[in-house]
Structure formats: C-alpha cells, structure tokens
Scaffold this motif. Structure first.
Motif, PDB file in Angstrom:
ATOM      1  N   VAL A  29      -2.701   2.435 -17.607  1.00 51.21           N
ATOM      2  CA  VAL A  29      -1.890   1.287 -17.177  1.00 51.21           C
ATOM      3  C   VAL A  29      -2.550  -0.003 -17.641  1.00 51.21           C
ATOM      4  O   VAL A  29      -3.706  -0.267 -17.300  1.00 51.21           O
ATOM      5  CB  VAL A  29      -1.743   1.285 -15.645  1.00 51.21           C
ATOM      6  N   PRO A  30      -1.870  -0.845 -18.418  1.00 52.33           N
ATOM      7  CA  PRO A  30      -2.454  -2.139 -18.818  1.00 52.33           C
ATOM      8  C   PRO A  30      -2.593  -3.065 -17.613  1.00 52.33           C
ATOM      9  O   PRO A  30      -1.793  -3.018 -16.672  1.00 52.33           O
ATOM     10  CB  PRO A  30      -1.427  -2.694 -19.825  1.00 52.33           C
ATOM     11  N   ALA A  31      -3.627  -3.891 -17.655  1.00 48.76           N
ATOM     12  CA  ALA A  31      -3.845  -4.838 -16.562  1.00 48.76           C
ATOM     13  C   ALA A  31      -2.676  -5.803 -16.421  1.00 48.76           C
ATOM     14  O   ALA A  31      -2.335  -6.230 -15.310  1.00 48.76           O
ATOM     15  CB  ALA A  31      -5.150  -5.602 -16.789  1.00 48.76           C
ATOM     16  N   LEU A  32      -2.041  -6.150 -17.553  1.00 48.58           N
ATOM     17  CA  LEU A  32      -0.902  -7.066 -17.504  1.00 48.58           C
ATOM     18  C   LEU A  32       0.247  -6.455 -16.707  1.00 48.58           C
ATOM     19  O   LEU A  32       0.892  -7.135 -15.897  1.00 48.58           O
ATOM     20  CB  LEU A  32      -0.454  -7.398 -18.928  1.00 48.58           C
ATOM     21  N   TRP A  33       0.492  -5.165 -16.906  1.00 52.09           N
ATOM     22  CA  TRP A  33       1.593  -4.504 -16.203  1.00 52.09           C
ATOM     23  C   TRP A  33       1.299  -4.386 -14.718  1.00 52.09           C
ATOM     24  O   TRP A  33       2.173  -4.621 -13.881  1.00 52.09           O
ATOM     25  CB  TRP A  33       1.835  -3.126 -16.818  1.00 52.09           C
ATOM     26  N   SER A  34       0.075  -4.011 -14.369  1.00 52.64           N
ATOM     27  CA  SER A  34      -0.279  -3.927 -12.949  1.00 52.64           C
ATOM     28  C   SER A  34      -0.202  -5.302 -12.292  1.00 52.64           C
ATOM     29  O   SER A  34       0.200  -5.419 -11.129  1.00 52.64           O
ATOM     30  CB  SER A  34      -1.680  -3.333 -12.789  1.00 52.64           C
ATOM     31  N   GLY A  35      -0.573  -6.341 -13.032  1.00 54.57           N
ATOM     32  CA  GLY A  35      -0.454  -7.691 -12.490  1.00 54.57           C
ATOM     33  C   GLY A  35       0.991  -8.083 -12.226  1.00 54.57           C
ATOM     34  O   GLY A  35       1.297  -8.713 -11.203  1.00 54.57           O
ATOM     35  N   LEU A  36       1.887  -7.714 -13.144  1.00 52.17           N
ATOM     36  CA  LEU A  36       3.307  -8.012 -12.934  1.00 52.17           C
ATOM     37  C   LEU A  36       3.855  -7.282 -11.702  1.00 52.17           C
ATOM     38  O   LEU A  36       4.628  -7.855 -10.921  1.00 52.17           O
ATOM     39  CB  LEU A  36       4.104  -7.620 -14.175  1.00 52.17           C
ATOM     40  N   LEU A  37       3.449  -6.022 -11.525  1.00 52.96           N
ATOM     41  CA  LEU A  37       3.897  -5.268 -10.355  1.00 52.96           C
ATOM     42  C   LEU A  37       3.410  -5.926  -9.061  1.00 52.96           C
ATOM     43  O   LEU A  37       4.171  -6.045  -8.085  1.00 52.96           O
ATOM     44  CB  LEU A  37       3.395  -3.833 -10.433  1.00 52.96           C
ATOM     45  N   LEU A  38       2.151  -6.348  -9.051  1.00 53.61           N
ATOM     46  CA  LEU A  38       1.618  -6.996  -7.851  1.00 53.61           C
ATOM     47  C   LEU A  38       2.324  -8.319  -7.582  1.00 53.61           C
ATOM     48  O   LEU A  38       2.560  -8.683  -6.418  1.00 53.61           O
ATOM     49  CB  LEU A  38       0.115  -7.216  -8.009  1.00 53.61           C
ATOM     50  N   LEU A  39       2.661  -9.036  -8.640  1.00 53.00           N
ATOM     51  CA  LEU A  39       3.415 -10.282  -8.463  1.00 53.00           C
ATOM     52  C   LEU A  39       4.780 -10.020  -7.837  1.00 53.00           C
ATOM     53  O   LEU A  39       5.216 -10.738  -6.929  1.00 53.00           O
ATOM     54  CB  LEU A  39       3.586 -10.978  -9.816  1.00 53.00           C
ATOM     55  N   LEU A  40       5.458  -8.989  -8.333  1.00 56.09           N
ATOM     56  CA  LEU A  40       6.796  -8.683  -7.822  1.00 56.09           C
ATOM     57  C   LEU A  40       6.759  -8.164  -6.389  1.00 56.09           C
ATOM     58  O   LEU A  40       7.756  -8.258  -5.671  1.00 56.09           O
ATOM     59  CB  LEU A  40       7.470  -7.646  -8.726  1.00 56.09           C
ATOM     60  N   LEU A  41       5.611  -7.649  -5.969  1.00 55.85           N
ATOM     61  CA  LEU A  41       5.500  -7.135  -4.607  1.00 55.85           C
ATOM     62  C   LEU A  41       4.966  -8.171  -3.628  1.00 55.85           C
ATOM     63  O   LEU A  41       5.509  -8.340  -2.525  1.00 55.85           O
ATOM     64  CB  LEU A  41       4.596  -5.900  -4.593  1.00 55.85           C
ATOM     65  N   PHE A  42       3.900  -8.890  -4.026  1.00 60.09           N
ATOM     66  CA  PHE A  42       3.188  -9.735  -3.065  1.00 60.09           C
ATOM     67  C   PHE A  42       3.167 -11.225  -3.423  1.00 60.09           C
ATOM     68  O   PHE A  42       2.672 -12.021  -2.633  1.00 60.09           O
ATOM     69  CB  PHE A  42       1.730  -9.254  -2.923  1.00 60.09           C
ATOM     70  N   GLY A  43       3.617 -11.615  -4.604  1.00 58.94           N
ATOM     71  CA  GLY A  43       3.531 -13.007  -5.036  1.00 58.94           C
ATOM     72  C   GLY A  43       4.459 -13.928  -4.258  1.00 58.94           C
ATOM     73  O   GLY A  43       5.633 -13.606  -4.037  1.00 58.94           O
ATOM     74  N   GLN A  44       3.933 -15.064  -3.852  1.00 61.40           N
ATOM     75  CA  GLN A  44       4.754 -16.035  -3.129  1.00 61.40           C
ATOM     76  C   GLN A  44       5.804 -16.623  -4.061  1.00 61.40           C
ATOM     77  O   GLN A  44       5.508 -17.061  -5.169  1.00 61.40           O
ATOM     78  CB  GLN A  44       3.870 -17.153  -2.572  1.00 61.40           C
ATOM     79  N   GLY A  45       7.047 -16.620  -3.587  1.00 63.16           N
ATOM     80  CA  GLY A  45       8.139 -17.191  -4.358  1.00 63.16           C
ATOM     81  C   GLY A  45       8.836 -16.207  -5.270  1.00 63.16           C
ATOM     82  O   GLY A  45      10.004 -16.422  -5.620  1.00 63.16           O
ATOM     83  N   VAL A  46       8.188 -15.129  -5.659  1.00 65.19           N
ATOM     84  CA  VAL A  46       8.800 -14.168  -6.578  1.00 65.19           C
ATOM     85  C   VAL A  46       8.727 -12.739  -6.053  1.00 65.19           C
ATOM     86  O   VAL A  46       9.478 -11.875  -6.509  1.00 65.19           O
ATOM     87  CB  VAL A  46       8.122 -14.227  -7.970  1.00 65.19           C
ATOM     88  N   GLY A  47       7.834 -12.444  -5.114  1.00 67.82           N
ATOM     89  CA  GLY A  47       7.632 -11.092  -4.644  1.00 67.82           C
ATOM     90  C   GLY A  47       8.483 -10.730  -3.450  1.00 67.82           C
ATOM     91  O   GLY A  47       9.065 -11.591  -2.774  1.00 67.82           O
ATOM     92  N   LEU A  48       8.565  -9.429  -3.183  1.00 65.71           N
ATOM     93  CA  LEU A  48       9.332  -8.943  -2.048  1.00 65.71           C
ATOM     94  C   LEU A  48       8.710  -9.377  -0.729  1.00 65.71           C
ATOM     95  O   LEU A  48       9.413  -9.742   0.222  1.00 65.71           O
ATOM     96  CB  LEU A  48       9.431  -7.411  -2.108  1.00 65.71           C
ATOM     97  N   LEU A  49       7.380  -9.318  -0.659  1.00 71.85           N
ATOM     98  CA  LEU A  49       6.701  -9.712   0.571  1.00 71.85           C
ATOM     99  C   LEU A  49       6.272 -11.177   0.553  1.00 71.85           C
ATOM    100  O   LEU A  49       6.358 -11.861   1.567  1.00 71.85           O
ATOM    101  CB  LEU A  49       5.479  -8.811   0.800  1.00 71.85           C
ATOM    102  N   GLY A  50       5.793 -11.654  -0.613  1.00 77.62           N
ATOM    103  CA  GLY A  50       5.448 -13.063  -0.759  1.00 77.62           C
ATOM    104  C   GLY A  50       4.353 -13.542   0.161  1.00 77.62           C
ATOM    105  O   GLY A  50       4.510 -14.556   0.846  1.00 77.62           O
ATOM    106  N   VAL A  51       3.247 -12.829   0.200  1.00 79.41           N
ATOM    107  CA  VAL A  51       2.178 -13.176   1.141  1.00 79.41           C
ATOM    108  C   VAL A  51       0.962 -13.800   0.464  1.00 79.41           C
ATOM    109  O   VAL A  51       0.106 -14.367   1.148  1.00 79.41           O
ATOM    110  CB  VAL A  51       1.729 -11.922   1.926  1.00 79.41           C
ATOM    111  N   LEU A  52       0.871 -13.723  -0.862  1.00 74.26           N
ATOM    112  CA  LEU A  52      -0.303 -14.228  -1.570  1.00 74.26           C
ATOM    113  C   LEU A  52       0.119 -15.171  -2.688  1.00 74.26           C
ATOM    114  O   LEU A  52       1.204 -15.019  -3.260  1.00 74.26           O
ATOM    115  CB  LEU A  52      -1.116 -13.067  -2.156  1.00 74.26           C
TER     116      LEU A  52
END
Length: 321
Positions: free
Chosen positions: A141-164
């Motif tokens: 798994v490339p680091a870029l892809w894992s970063g995008l997944l984490l953004l979509l899950l936890f990123g504020q403003g763009v993620g499902l949870l938006g906690v970080l």
C-alpha cells in the motif's frame, strides 16, 4: 575503540565525498548556475549580479572551500529567493518533519512488533496465513493512498468522522499551540507508520522464526520452565534485537522520502515542501546545502545503527578477533 575510530574516519570520508558530489552535480549540469537561478527572461546585468553575489564568478575550488567552510561553522548560505539564511529555513521546517518521522516510527513499532511476534507465536494455521497476507498487503500500500483513506475517514471538513486536522500546520508552531501542532501530525504519522509497520512485522517474524528454528536458546529457556511464548518473547526477541535495530534504523531513514509525499498531501510546511519549492524556484544555492544535509542525515543514521549493532551483538567483535 579501534572500531569506533575506523567508523568515524569512514564517516568523515563519506561526508567529504558527498559534499564534493553535491557541489559538482550542480555545476556540471548544462548551462550556467547563475542563468538557471535568474530565469530565462533575466537580463545580463541580473545574471552578473547573481554571479557576483553568490561567488559563482570565482574558481570552483575556491567556491567549494567557501561553501564547505560555511558548513563546518553551521552557515548553509543565503537563499536567493527569500534572502534569508538557509539554516534558519531548514530549522523551522525540520521542527515539523522530524517530529512527524518520530511519530511515524512510534506507530510502526507499536503495530509492527506485536503483529510480528503474534505471527510466530500463534499455532493456528489460518491466523498465520492472515498475518502473512497482512504483511504483504500492508507493504504494497503506498503511503499516499493510506493518507487519502485516513483523510476520507478522519479529516476535518472532508472525512466521515472529521475529528482530526486534515490540512496545514499552526502558524505559531509548537511554542504557541502544541496541542494543535501535535494533532496536525497524527493523520500523516499514521499514514506513513502503517506502511512501515508492514516491513517491521515481516522482519520481526522472520528473525523470530530463524531463532526458533535454531532450537538452542529457545529450547534451553523452555527446559528451564518457560512456555514457548515466554521463551520467544523473552529470549528470542532479545536475540533478534541487533537485527531489528538495523531494520528500524533503515526504516527511519526511508521514512524521509515517504514523509515528503505525505507533507504535500496534508499541506505541511516541512523539509519536503522546502526542497521541492527551492528546486522549482531554481534556488540552487539553497538546494545544494539542503541535499547535503539530507545525505549527512542518512550517513549519521547509518553510523548510529552500525555502532548500536556492534554494542548489542558482541559476536561481531569476537569474529574480528
């Protein structure tokens, strides 16, 4: 002591060689360095001004000695783009990049070591197969892809949870807002750490399996009353420590390239963004010092790992004797 002296001499020789290569690389490129820095539409007077300002009109040996002398005194030169000291710029960016690398390594160790040990301890063939697939898939798994997944899950403003926080770093940095600064690095650290954890997991499993296959130390520990799990964790893991130290050191060094990609994804103003920006803006004097610092960092890590490996494994000294 002889071993340490030899390694330090080799380290100094390697630093000298790297400095010569970095210096020569920017001067054997096609075209004049001053012309490249000034840009295609610059006037002849501007090119001559840059050549004089940065000493590019002097002989190459004199230029190298001036630059190397500055490095020895902590002077990395002045940026042609901002007019500021390169050392100050690197120091500000390093305060973001190196904490991010350390956090990523902590994540990698916290995930990779337990999973690597569990892959050897378990006797369930299906669970062992799961750990094997997990290690291979995690490393692919490339680091870029894992970063995008984490953004979509936890990123504020763009993620499902938006906690970080998902983008940027506090302008006042660690001194003004340490909590927000730390939170800004959590997602990037996990994005890089998860990928590195797969490699540490594979190396840990392989090292413990080799020690278990030898039979001697583990069997002796079990004969003294330890269970197989206790023998592997207390004896086997301790015997594997020198090899794991080397792996962790190489992982720490390789994280620099991964962190540079992640910094761009999360808009972090770290060393990666600085180097990419200086290359794009043709600030070659700054790029010269930044490349040398990165190379010196890799060499320093190699030296530390070499000395630590020697200290942890007395058999190396016995083999030389």
């Amino acid at each position: 002591m002889r071993f340490v002296i030899r390694r330090l001499l080799l380290f100094a020789a390697a630093l000298f060689g790297i400095s010569v290569l970095v210096f020569a690389a920017l001067r054997i490129l096609p075209g004049d360095v001053a012309v490249v820095m000034a840009g295609t539409n610059a006037t002849a007077s501007r090119v001559a001004e840059l050549r004089t300002e940065f000493g590019l009109d002097r002989p190459y040996p004199i230029q190298y000695l001036d630059w190397a002398g500055g490095l020895l005194h902590g002077d990395l030169g002045m940026s042609a783009l901002t007019g500021r000291a390169v050392a100050a710029q690197v120091g500000r960016r390093a305060a973001i990049t190196f904490p991010l690398i350390v956090m990523s390594l902590v994540v990698a160790l916290a995930v990779g070591l337990p999973l690597g040990c569990a892959a050897v301890i378990t006797r369930n063939p299906r669970l062992r197969g799961f750990f094997h697939v997990l290690a291979i898939a995690g490393g692919a798994v490339p680091a870029l892809w894992s970063g995008l997944l984490l953004l979509l899950l936890f990123g504020q403003g763009v993620g499902l949870l938006g906690v970080l926080p998902s983008q940027g770093f506090p302008a006042d940095g660690w001194a003004g807002a340490p909590g927000r600064a730390f939170a800004s690095l959590i997602l990037p650290a996990f994005a890089t750490g998860f990928v590195a954890a797969a490699g540490i997991m594979r190396y840990t499993r392989a090292a413990l399996e080799d020690i278990a296959a030898e039979g001697g130390p583990v069997d002796m520990a079990m004969a003294c009353g330890m269970t197989r799990t206790q023998a592997l964790l207390r004896v086997g893991l301790r015997l594997a420590t020198p090899q794991l130290v080397s792996v962790v050191g190489l992982t720490f060094a390789s994280m620099i390239t991964g962190v540079m990609v992640i910094e761009n994804l999360f808009a972090l103003p770290g060393l990666g963004a600085l180097l990419v920006g200086d290359v794009g803006n043709r600030d070659l004097v700054a790029v010269q010092s930044e490349l040398f610092l990165l190379a010196a960092f890799f060499l320093t890590l190699g030296l530390i790992v070499d000395l630590a490996h020697r200290a942890l494994d007395p058999r190396l000294a016995a083999e030389e004797e």
